[in-house]
Design a protein around this motif. Sequence first.
Motif, PDB file in Angstrom:
ATOM      1  N   UNK A 107       0.910  -0.967   0.221  1.00 54.48           N
ATOM      2  CA  UNK A 107       0.261   0.041   0.010  1.00 54.48           C
ATOM      3  C   UNK A 107       0.772   1.442   0.019  1.00 54.48           C
ATOM      4  N   UNK A 108       0.201   2.532  -0.394  1.00 55.02           N
ATOM      5  CA  UNK A 108       0.985   3.331  -0.723  1.00 55.02           C
ATOM      6  C   UNK A 108       1.609   3.856   1.514  1.00 55.02           C
ATOM      7  N   UNK A 109       1.383   3.860   2.344  1.00 52.18           N
ATOM      8  CA  UNK A 109       2.212   4.723   3.412  1.00 52.18           C
ATOM      9  C   UNK A 109       3.505   3.691   3.091  1.00 52.18           C
ATOM     10  N   UNK A 127       3.371  14.358  -2.276  1.00 49.24           N
ATOM     11  CA  UNK A 127       3.811  13.092  -1.531  1.00 49.24           C
ATOM     12  C   UNK A 127       2.674  12.730  -0.049  1.00 49.24           C
ATOM     13  N   UNK A 128       3.121  13.353   0.807  1.00 50.08           N
ATOM     14  CA  UNK A 128       2.373  12.844   1.783  1.00 50.08           C
ATOM     15  C   UNK A 128       0.889  12.874   1.983  1.00 50.08           C
ATOM     16  N   UNK A 129       0.772  13.728   1.713  1.00 52.48           N
ATOM     17  CA  UNK A 129      -1.319  14.247   1.227  1.00 52.48           C
ATOM     18  C   UNK A 129      -1.476  12.931   0.418  1.00 52.48           C
ATOM     19  N   UNK A 130      -1.386  12.806  -1.073  1.00 48.15           N
ATOM     20  CA  UNK A 130      -1.525  11.867  -1.937  1.00 48.15           C
ATOM     21  C   UNK A 130      -1.287  10.158  -1.030  1.00 48.15           C
ATOM     22  N   UNK A 167      -5.016   5.697   1.538  1.00 52.10           N
ATOM     23  CA  UNK A 167      -4.243   4.431   2.521  1.00 52.10           C
ATOM     24  C   UNK A 167      -5.211   4.830   3.359  1.00 52.10           C
ATOM     25  N   UNK A 168      -5.870   5.648   3.694  1.00 48.94           N
ATOM     26  CA  UNK A 168      -6.653   6.312   4.476  1.00 48.94           C
ATOM     27  C   UNK A 168      -8.295   6.677   3.710  1.00 48.94           C
ATOM     28  N   UNK A 169      -8.284   7.846   3.445  1.00 52.09           N
ATOM     29  CA  UNK A 169      -9.197   8.790   2.646  1.00 52.09           C
ATOM     30  C   UNK A 169      -8.835  10.030   2.971  1.00 52.09           C
ATOM     31  N   UNK A 170     -10.502  10.664   2.504  1.00 54.34           N
ATOM     32  CA  UNK A 170      -9.823  11.462   2.308  1.00 54.34           C
ATOM     33  C   UNK A 170     -10.231  12.370   3.772  1.00 54.34           C
ATOM     34  N   UNK A 171     -10.847  11.849   5.006  1.00 51.91           N
ATOM     35  CA  UNK A 171     -10.776  12.716   6.260  1.00 51.91           C
ATOM     36  C   UNK A 171      -9.884  12.102   6.913  1.00 51.91           C
ATOM     37  N   UNK A 172      -8.929  11.566   6.527  1.00 50.70           N
ATOM     38  CA  UNK A 172      -7.923  11.227   7.577  1.00 50.70           C
ATOM     39  C   UNK A 172      -6.929  12.425   6.826  1.00 50.70           C
ATOM     40  N   UNK A 173      -7.019  11.905   5.858  1.00 51.57           N
ATOM     41  CA  UNK A 173      -5.993  13.051   4.634  1.00 51.57           C
ATOM     42  C   UNK A 173      -5.708  14.679   4.812  1.00 51.57           C
ATOM     43  N   UNK A 174      -7.091  14.496   5.189  1.00 47.52           N
ATOM     44  CA  UNK A 174      -7.577  16.750   5.780  1.00 47.52           C
ATOM     45  C   UNK A 174      -7.154  16.464   6.849  1.00 47.52           C
ATOM     46  N   UNK A 175      -6.865  15.133   7.275  1.00 50.49           N
ATOM     47  CA  UNK A 175      -6.627  15.547   8.905  1.00 50.49           C
ATOM     48  C   UNK A 175      -4.710  16.003   9.262  1.00 50.49           C
ATOM     49  N   UNK A 176      -4.429  14.846   8.481  1.00 51.67           N
ATOM     50  CA  UNK A 176      -3.236  14.713   8.661  1.00 51.67           C
ATOM     51  C   UNK A 176      -2.354  16.304   7.875  1.00 51.67           C
TER      52      UNK A 176
END
Length: 149
Positions: free
Chosen positions: A82-84, A97-100, A105-114
Amino acid sequence: MTYKIDTHYLEHSGGTKFYETVLIQEDNGPGLLIKRWGAIALKNGGGQTKYERGTHSVVAGEANKILREKKKKGYDHATKSGALHSWSGRSDVDAVMLGAMVKQHYGADTAAYVKDYFGLNAAGAVVNEEPKPREPEKPIERGETWGSW
């Protein structure tokens, strides 16, 4: 700005549960530990998620503590792609790259949080709220006579 990613994926010896840790550390900045666990059937994007925030030493210490505890309870390292996970051990991940990778890996909600946590969306400060937990999947309606053959 670059980020270091360290991931661990564990499966219980009984074959029914998994536990995942993803440690993200910003150069000269904060760290974030994402812990995810659940039934083995939910290992690809499901399960429960919890976040630990703080300095590099705090989040790394928490990750090591969790891994030691899980090993005592019958969990062993397993292969997870997987990505991560494919970038584990790298310290040259840029913000885009981290955001993508987190989104994949987790979806849009977790990506926005990170992104918010590391200040990648705007010039804001570190966030203190966790994203809303995912809604559990609805069970499949099979009817009263299903499985009666």
